[in-house]
Design a protein around this motif. Structure first.
Motif, mmCIF file in Angstrom:
data_model
loop_
_atom_site.group_PDB
_atom_site.id
_atom_site.type_symbol
_atom_site.label_atom_id
_atom_site.label_comp_id
_atom_site.label_asym_id
_atom_site.label_seq_id
_atom_site.Cartn_x
_atom_site.Cartn_y
_atom_site.Cartn_z
ATOM 1 N N THR A 35 8.411 11.432 65.709
ATOM 2 C CA THR A 35 7.626 10.308 66.184
ATOM 3 C C THR A 35 6.217 10.468 65.629
ATOM 4 O OG1 THR A 35 7.020 8.985 68.113
ATOM 5 C CG2 THR A 35 6.892 11.371 68.368
ATOM 6 N N PHE A 36 5.520 9.367 65.462
ATOM 7 C CA PHE A 36 4.174 9.403 64.904
ATOM 8 C C PHE A 36 3.155 9.223 66.019
ATOM 9 C CE2 PHE A 36 6.906 8.355 61.396
ATOM 10 C CZ PHE A 36 6.388 9.109 60.360
ATOM 11 N N ILE A 37 2.133 10.076 66.007
ATOM 12 C CA ILE A 37 1.109 10.068 67.044
ATOM 13 C C ILE A 37 -0.249 9.868 66.390
ATOM 14 C CG2 ILE A 37 -0.019 11.431 68.851
ATOM 15 C CD1 ILE A 37 2.688 12.942 69.135
ATOM 16 N N GLN A 38 -0.997 8.893 66.885
ATOM 17 C CA GLN A 38 -2.365 8.656 66.420
ATOM 18 C C GLN A 38 -3.289 9.495 67.283
ATOM 19 O OE1 GLN A 38 -3.563 6.587 63.868
ATOM 20 N NE2 GLN A 38 -5.543 7.486 64.310
ATOM 21 N N THR A 39 -3.984 10.436 66.667
ATOM 22 C CA THR A 39 -4.868 11.300 67.439
ATOM 23 C C THR A 39 -6.324 10.880 67.344
ATOM 24 O OG1 THR A 39 -5.100 12.859 65.605
ATOM 25 C CG2 THR A 39 -3.341 13.290 67.222
ATOM 26 N N GLY A 40 -6.670 10.089 66.336
ATOM 27 C CA GLY A 40 -8.037 9.624 66.187
ATOM 28 C C GLY A 40 -8.965 10.637 65.549
ATOM 29 N N GLU A 41 -8.465 11.841 65.258
ATOM 30 C CA GLU A 41 -9.309 12.884 64.687
ATOM 31 C C GLU A 41 -9.768 12.557 63.269
ATOM 32 O OE1 GLU A 41 -7.302 16.616 64.903
ATOM 33 O OE2 GLU A 41 -7.136 16.544 67.066
ATOM 34 N N HIS A 42 -8.869 12.057 62.450
ATOM 35 C CA HIS A 42 -9.183 11.830 61.040
ATOM 36 C C HIS A 42 -8.922 10.388 60.626
ATOM 37 C CE1 HIS A 42 -9.837 16.103 60.395
ATOM 38 N NE2 HIS A 42 -8.720 16.336 61.033
ATOM 39 N N GLY A 43 -9.131 9.449 61.509
ATOM 40 C CA GLY A 43 -8.987 8.038 61.170
ATOM 41 C C GLY A 43 -7.568 7.634 60.839
ATOM 42 N N SER A 44 -7.234 7.618 59.556
ATOM 43 C CA SER A 44 -5.937 7.107 59.132
ATOM 44 C C SER A 44 -4.855 8.180 59.065
ATOM 45 C CB SER A 44 -6.076 6.435 57.765
ATOM 46 O OG SER A 44 -6.522 7.391 56.817
ATOM 47 N N VAL A 45 -5.149 9.401 59.480
ATOM 48 C CA VAL A 45 -4.149 10.470 59.477
ATOM 49 C C VAL A 45 -3.390 10.441 60.806
ATOM 50 C CG1 VAL A 45 -3.764 12.960 59.345
ATOM 51 C CG2 VAL A 45 -5.513 11.899 57.908
ATOM 52 N N LEU A 46 -2.066 10.373 60.702
ATOM 53 C CA LEU A 46 -1.193 10.411 61.870
ATOM 54 C C LEU A 46 -0.550 11.780 61.969
ATOM 55 C CD1 LEU A 46 0.727 7.037 61.393
ATOM 56 C CD2 LEU A 46 -1.163 7.467 62.951
ATOM 57 N N GLN A 47 -0.114 12.126 63.160
ATOM 58 C CA GLN A 47 0.634 13.369 63.353
ATOM 59 C C GLN A 47 2.109 13.008 63.488
ATOM 60 O OE1 GLN A 47 -1.193 16.179 62.950
ATOM 61 N NE2 GLN A 47 -2.790 14.640 62.631
ATOM 62 N N MET A 48 2.947 13.633 62.674
ATOM 63 C CA MET A 48 4.388 13.402 62.706
ATOM 64 C C MET A 48 4.993 14.543 63.526
ATOM 65 S SD MET A 48 6.859 12.528 59.495
ATOM 66 C CE MET A 48 7.773 14.016 59.141
ATOM 67 N N GLN A 49 5.268 14.239 64.790
ATOM 68 C CA GLN A 49 5.735 15.214 65.771
ATOM 69 C C GLN A 49 7.251 15.318 65.743
ATOM 70 O OE1 GLN A 49 4.238 17.293 68.424
ATOM 71 N NE2 GLN A 49 6.382 17.938 68.271
ATOM 72 N N GLY A 50 7.767 16.535 65.594
ATOM 73 C CA GLY A 50 9.202 16.754 65.659
ATOM 74 C C GLY A 50 9.725 16.498 67.059
ATOM 75 N N VAL A 51 10.822 15.777 67.161
ATOM 76 C CA VAL A 51 11.466 15.517 68.449
ATOM 77 C C VAL A 51 12.507 16.594 68.723
ATOM 78 C CG1 VAL A 51 12.927 13.889 69.734
ATOM 79 C CG2 VAL A 51 11.020 13.038 68.341
ATOM 80 N N ASP A 52 13.278 16.972 67.686
ATOM 81 C CA ASP A 52 14.314 17.989 67.840
ATOM 82 C C ASP A 52 13.723 19.391 67.981
ATOM 83 O OD1 ASP A 52 16.406 16.070 67.563
ATOM 84 O OD2 ASP A 52 16.077 16.085 65.403
#
Length: 145
Positions: A35-52
C-alpha cells in the motif's frame, strides 16, 4: 486490514488501497501486496509499505517529480500480468533512497533513484510489476530546474 508497520506503527488499510505484485519484487518475492502512504516528509515521495511483511518499506516517486520524462515499452507478458487494457491506467514510479552524506564525495550524497527497475502499476486493476531493464531501452529526458 490492520498492519503493524515497522516504520509507521499501527495502520489500517482498505482493500482498495492494496496493490498486488503477483511476482513480488526482485529480492522480495514473498511480499506481493503493498500500500502507498503519503508521509509529507519529501513532498512527492510516497512510502510503499509491505502488507505481507510489514518490515518492508520502499520510498517511491514519479520520475517527473525528479525532472525526468521516463517512457518505457512493456512486453505482451507485462501487459497481461498487469491486466492492462488502457494505456492511461498505467503509472510508472521509481524506488528512491537517501544516500548517506558521509559516504564518498559530496556528489554521492542526496537522493538516488533506480531507473533500471521501475515500478509499473495498473491503477484500474491494482496490479503491479517491477520491470527490470537489462539496458537502457527507454526514453529518458532530464529537465533543468
Amino acid at each position: 486490514m490492520h498492519i503493524e508497520s515497522a516504520a509507521f506503527g499501527s495502520i489500517d488499510v482498505e482493500a482498495d488501497q492494496i496493490i498486488e505484485f503477483p511476482a513480488g519484487l526482485p529480492g522480495f518475492e514473498a511480499c506481493k501486496r503493498f500500500t502507498f502512504i503519503q508521509t509529507g516528509e519529501h513532498g512527492s515521495v510516497l512510502q510503499m509499505q509491505g502488507v505481507d511483511d510489514p518490515a518492508i518499506v520502499f520510498s517511491v516517486t514519479d520520475p517527473a517529480a525528479l525532472g525526468v520524462n521516463y517512457e518505457l515499452t512493456l512486453s505482451d507478458a507485462d501487459v497481461a500480468s498487469l491486466g492492462l487494457t488502457q494505456p492511461e491506467d498505467a503509472t510508472v514510479a521509481v524506488i528512491v533512497r537517501q544516500a548517506a552524506v558521509d559516504v564518498g564525495s559530496p556528489a554521492d550524497a542526496g537522493l538516488k533513484a533506480n531507473f533500471m527497475a521501475p515500478l509499473v502499476v495498473n491503477t484500474a486493476t491494482r496490479r503491479g510489476i517491477q520491470k527490470v531493464l537489462e539496458q537502457v531501452g527507454c526514453e529518458i529526458t532530464l529537465r533543468g530546474q
